[in-house]
Design a protein around this motif. Sequence first.
Motif, PDB file in Angstrom:
ATOM      1  N   ASP A   1     -14.199  29.438  -0.006  1.00  0.00           N
ATOM      2  CA  ASP A   1     -15.379  29.512  -0.929  1.00  0.00           C
ATOM      3  C   ASP A   1     -16.200  28.299  -0.515  1.00  0.00           C
ATOM      4  O   ASP A   1     -17.434  28.516  -0.412  1.00  0.00           O
ATOM      5  CB  ASP A   1     -14.907  29.261  -2.236  1.00  0.00           C
ATOM      6  CG  ASP A   1     -14.468  30.753  -2.929  1.00  0.00           C
ATOM      7  OD1 ASP A   1     -14.454  31.808  -2.306  1.00  0.00           O
ATOM      8  OD2 ASP A   1     -13.934  30.592  -4.107  1.00  0.00           O
TER       9      ASP A   1
ATOM     10  N   ASN B   1      -8.217  30.572  -0.466  1.00  0.00           N
ATOM     11  CA  ASN B   1      -9.508  31.467  -0.826  1.00  0.00           C
ATOM     12  C   ASN B   1     -10.352  30.263  -1.329  1.00  0.00           C
ATOM     13  O   ASN B   1     -11.478  30.392  -1.122  1.00  0.00           O
ATOM     14  CB  ASN B   1      -9.222  32.279  -1.610  1.00  0.00           C
ATOM     15  CG  ASN B   1      -8.720  33.579  -1.076  1.00  0.00           C
ATOM     16  OD1 ASN B   1      -9.068  33.713  -0.014  1.00  0.00           O
ATOM     17  ND2 ASN B   1      -7.883  34.412  -1.886  1.00  0.00           N
TER      18      ASN B   1
ATOM     19  N   ARG C   1      -0.660  24.892   9.305  1.00  0.00           N
ATOM     20  CA  ARG C   1       0.204  25.607   9.972  1.00  0.00           C
ATOM     21  C   ARG C   1      -0.852  26.455  10.878  1.00  0.00           C
ATOM     22  O   ARG C   1      -1.824  26.259  11.111  1.00  0.00           O
ATOM     23  CB  ARG C   1       0.993  26.482   8.936  1.00  0.00           C
ATOM     24  CG  ARG C   1       1.884  25.409   8.388  1.00  0.00           C
ATOM     25  CD  ARG C   1       3.079  26.127   7.685  1.00  0.00           C
ATOM     26  NE  ARG C   1       2.515  26.718   6.288  1.00  0.00           N
ATOM     27  CZ  ARG C   1       3.198  27.878   5.837  1.00  0.00           C
ATOM     28  NH1 ARG C   1       4.289  28.276   6.346  1.00  0.00           N
ATOM     29  NH2 ARG C   1       2.576  28.423   4.891  1.00  0.00           N
TER      30      ARG C   1
HETATM   31  P1  NAP Z   1      -3.777  28.044  -1.845  1.00  0.00           P
HETATM   32  O1  NAP Z   1      -4.003  29.734  -1.666  1.00  0.00           O
HETATM   33  O2  NAP Z   1      -2.374  27.954  -2.248  1.00  0.00           O
HETATM   34  O3  NAP Z   1      -4.026  27.455  -0.300  1.00  0.00           O
HETATM   35  C1  NAP Z   1      -3.819  26.192  -0.359  1.00  0.00           C
HETATM   36  C2  NAP Z   1      -4.017  25.693   1.278  1.00  0.00           C
HETATM   37  O4  NAP Z   1      -3.594  24.204   1.248  1.00  0.00           O
HETATM   38  C3  NAP Z   1      -3.064  26.416   2.150  1.00  0.00           C
HETATM   39  O5  NAP Z   1      -3.557  26.707   3.200  1.00  0.00           O
HETATM   40  C4  NAP Z   1      -1.736  25.216   2.102  1.00  0.00           C
HETATM   41  O6  NAP Z   1      -1.191  25.272   3.583  1.00  0.00           O
HETATM   42  C5  NAP Z   1      -2.687  23.934   2.175  1.00  0.00           C
HETATM   43  N1  NAP Z   1      -1.979  22.663   2.052  1.00  0.00           N
HETATM   44  C6  NAP Z   1      -1.182  22.529   0.804  1.00  0.00           C
HETATM   45  N2  NAP Z   1      -0.892  21.421   0.839  1.00  0.00           N
HETATM   46  C7  NAP Z   1      -1.302  20.626   2.031  1.00  0.00           C
HETATM   47  C8  NAP Z   1      -1.151  19.573   2.690  1.00  0.00           C
HETATM   48  N3  NAP Z   1      -0.554  18.562   2.103  1.00  0.00           N
HETATM   49  N4  NAP Z   1      -1.912  19.318   3.920  1.00  0.00           N
HETATM   50  C9  NAP Z   1      -2.425  20.112   4.584  1.00  0.00           C
HETATM   51  N5  NAP Z   1      -2.784  21.516   3.922  1.00  0.00           N
HETATM   52  C10 NAP Z   1      -2.029  21.758   2.721  1.00  0.00           C
HETATM   53  O7  NAP Z   1      -4.532  27.473  -2.856  1.00  0.00           O
HETATM   54  P2  NAP Z   1      -6.211  27.766  -3.252  1.00  0.00           P
HETATM   55  O8  NAP Z   1      -7.059  27.982  -1.972  1.00  0.00           O
HETATM   56  O9  NAP Z   1      -6.348  26.609  -4.257  1.00  0.00           O
HETATM   57  O10 NAP Z   1      -6.048  29.015  -4.280  1.00  0.00           O
HETATM   58  C11 NAP Z   1      -5.650  29.085  -5.404  1.00  0.00           C
HETATM   59  C12 NAP Z   1      -5.509  30.357  -5.947  1.00  0.00           C
HETATM   60  O11 NAP Z   1      -6.724  31.123  -6.326  1.00  0.00           O
HETATM   61  C13 NAP Z   1      -4.734  31.250  -4.753  1.00  0.00           C
HETATM   62  O12 NAP Z   1      -3.913  32.246  -5.172  1.00  0.00           O
HETATM   63  C14 NAP Z   1      -5.995  32.076  -4.103  1.00  0.00           C
HETATM   64  O13 NAP Z   1      -5.832  33.337  -3.687  1.00  0.00           O
HETATM   65  C15 NAP Z   1      -6.916  32.183  -5.650  1.00  0.00           C
HETATM   66  N6  NAP Z   1      -8.255  32.542  -5.374  1.00  0.00           N
HETATM   67  C16 NAP Z   1      -8.613  33.502  -5.166  1.00  0.00           C
HETATM   68  C17 NAP Z   1      -9.993  33.817  -4.864  1.00  0.00           C
HETATM   69  C18 NAP Z   1     -10.478  35.166  -4.543  1.00  0.00           C
HETATM   70  O14 NAP Z   1      -9.921  36.365  -4.797  1.00  0.00           O
HETATM   71  N7  NAP Z   1     -11.630  35.417  -3.815  1.00  0.00           N
HETATM   72  C19 NAP Z   1     -10.817  32.611  -4.685  1.00  0.00           C
HETATM   73  C20 NAP Z   1     -10.366  31.505  -4.898  1.00  0.00           C
HETATM   74  C21 NAP Z   1      -9.003  31.295  -5.236  1.00  0.00           C
HETATM   75  P3  NAP Z   1       0.549  26.095   3.588  1.00  0.00           P
HETATM   76  O15 NAP Z   1       0.288  27.361   3.480  1.00  0.00           O
HETATM   77  O16 NAP Z   1       0.798  25.307   4.768  1.00  0.00           O
HETATM   78  O17 NAP Z   1       1.100  25.055   2.126  1.00  0.00           O
END
Ligand code: NAP
Length: 465
Positions: A165, A161, A204
């Motif tokens: 953003d 997410n 992925r």
């Molecule tokens: P996230 O949901 O964990 O997403 C991280 C992304 O990075 C995943 O697609 C992951 O792929 C990828 N990734 C990780 N390591 C990588 C690598 N070495 N090379 C390439 N891709 C890699 O984390 P986030 O977006 O930082 O969000 C953090 C939390 O905040 C989440 O729970 C999210 O839902 C929440 N959040 C919510 C909102 C909202 O409700 N609107 C807004 C912002 C954030 P893989 O799946 O392959 O590991």
Amino acid sequence: MAGKLGSSSRPLRVAVVGAGPSGFYAAGALLQQKEIHVSIDIFDRLPTPYGLVRYGVAPDHQKIKSVTKVYERTVADSRVRYFGNVGLGEEISHDELKSHYDQIIYATGASSDKQLEIPGEELTGSFSATEFVAWYNGHPDFADRDFDLSVESVAVVGVGNVAMDVTRILAKSYAELAETDIADYALEKLRTSRVKRIHVVARRGPVQAKFTNPEIKELGELAEADVIIHLADLILDPASAASLESDRTAARNLETMQELAQRGATGKPKQIHFHFLRSPVELTGDVAVQSMRLEVNELHPTETGYIACDGIGSFETLDVGLVFRSIGYRSAPIPGVPFYEKWGIIPNEKGRVTATHKGEVVPGEYVVGWAKRGPTGVIGTNKPDAVETVQQMLADVQTIPPVADEKADPKAILALLQGRGVDYFTFEDWLKLETIENERGKAEGRPRVKFTSEAEMLAAVRVEG
Ligand code: NAP
């Protein structure tokens, strides 16, 4: 001692370090229980409360920000005080907190980020999404960052997410951004942005994307940007297809992506290109990033059911002048507080801080939120998480050594801060600042116009008297 710890004559003194959602939910859970009398001080290193609600939630997601009404009620309770502009390890030391509070809760979140660990990551123009998000949200520590938005092509790595953003903010029109509470300097910079192509890079497949349904749908509703997804990328391998049966979010995401793929380009001036099954392996350029080398991946299910990816030795190049890695946050270590480097968290057992990973419990110290469990979940996830920690705290009350009565006196910490000349922000100060921000916003038809420097925040409130 003035009375039994947790009695009305000697309430349990609790310090909450960090005024984001997890800190407020922990304070709220302590107030709600009826067994123990409590007295809580919430500290934040910034003058302003609310952590990621103010500095992380996207400026065009105002509804999510209304959760602060709940936190306002928590701090309105006479058993709670707020001290903004007081940083642990800065204005106050770990030892001082330990000597003034029977229990400490770390609610410090995850202010750092994961690295791709690829050659060229240090080039100019390669940033973490964390920096960009904090910048456009007006975080005082990031207000002076400079992002070269004169480039036409940008890569966002990751499909969570946060990546959505960042992509949306880069893709929105000036008119769309001008009705938000985005920092003024960011609004101005984005007004003259020449970014036309945003490449979203997922290691992925579409089924493994971490974004949720509203976030992918929103991309399809932008005034000035088309979403480009290749229908061929949505043809699933057997493991991904099978996983959809138990994952409604992924199934709905896929439906939305199918609609977007069918729609294709409609002639809008900007394009958001999705690249699935691609891992960045190198950033190249002389001083600044000019291109990103990607390796093509394929998926394979593992024994645990996780669908992993591996490179197949085939490579592609994307010309990009800016890269935002959006691959997850990490907590930053705090002086005097245990830290588990591998997971980037404060090591703990159900919220009781431990000296090392799976080590001895550190009496009287607790953790909640992202610093406890890592950077996952939405704001509401922090509520049950905080309840779990508070249950451990209550169970420990009769076994932890209480601090000296004179230090437990709520006046003692005030004397310490005042003696040191700390210009701390009370909650009343914050409410004054909020009123000024809201009024400035009203004049421009925006939710608020944020102060983005700590000195200006303090000056605005002190002038108002
Ligand atoms: P996230 O949901 O964990 O997403 C991280 C992304 O990075 C995943 O697609 C992951 O792929 C990828 N990734 C990780 N390591 C990588 C690598 N070495 N090379 C390439 N891709 C890699 O984390 P986030 O977006 O930082 O969000 C953090 C939390 O905040 C989440 O729970 C999210 O839902 C929440 N959040 C919510 C909102 C909202 O409700 N609107 C807004 C912002 C954030 P893989 O799946 O392959 O590991």
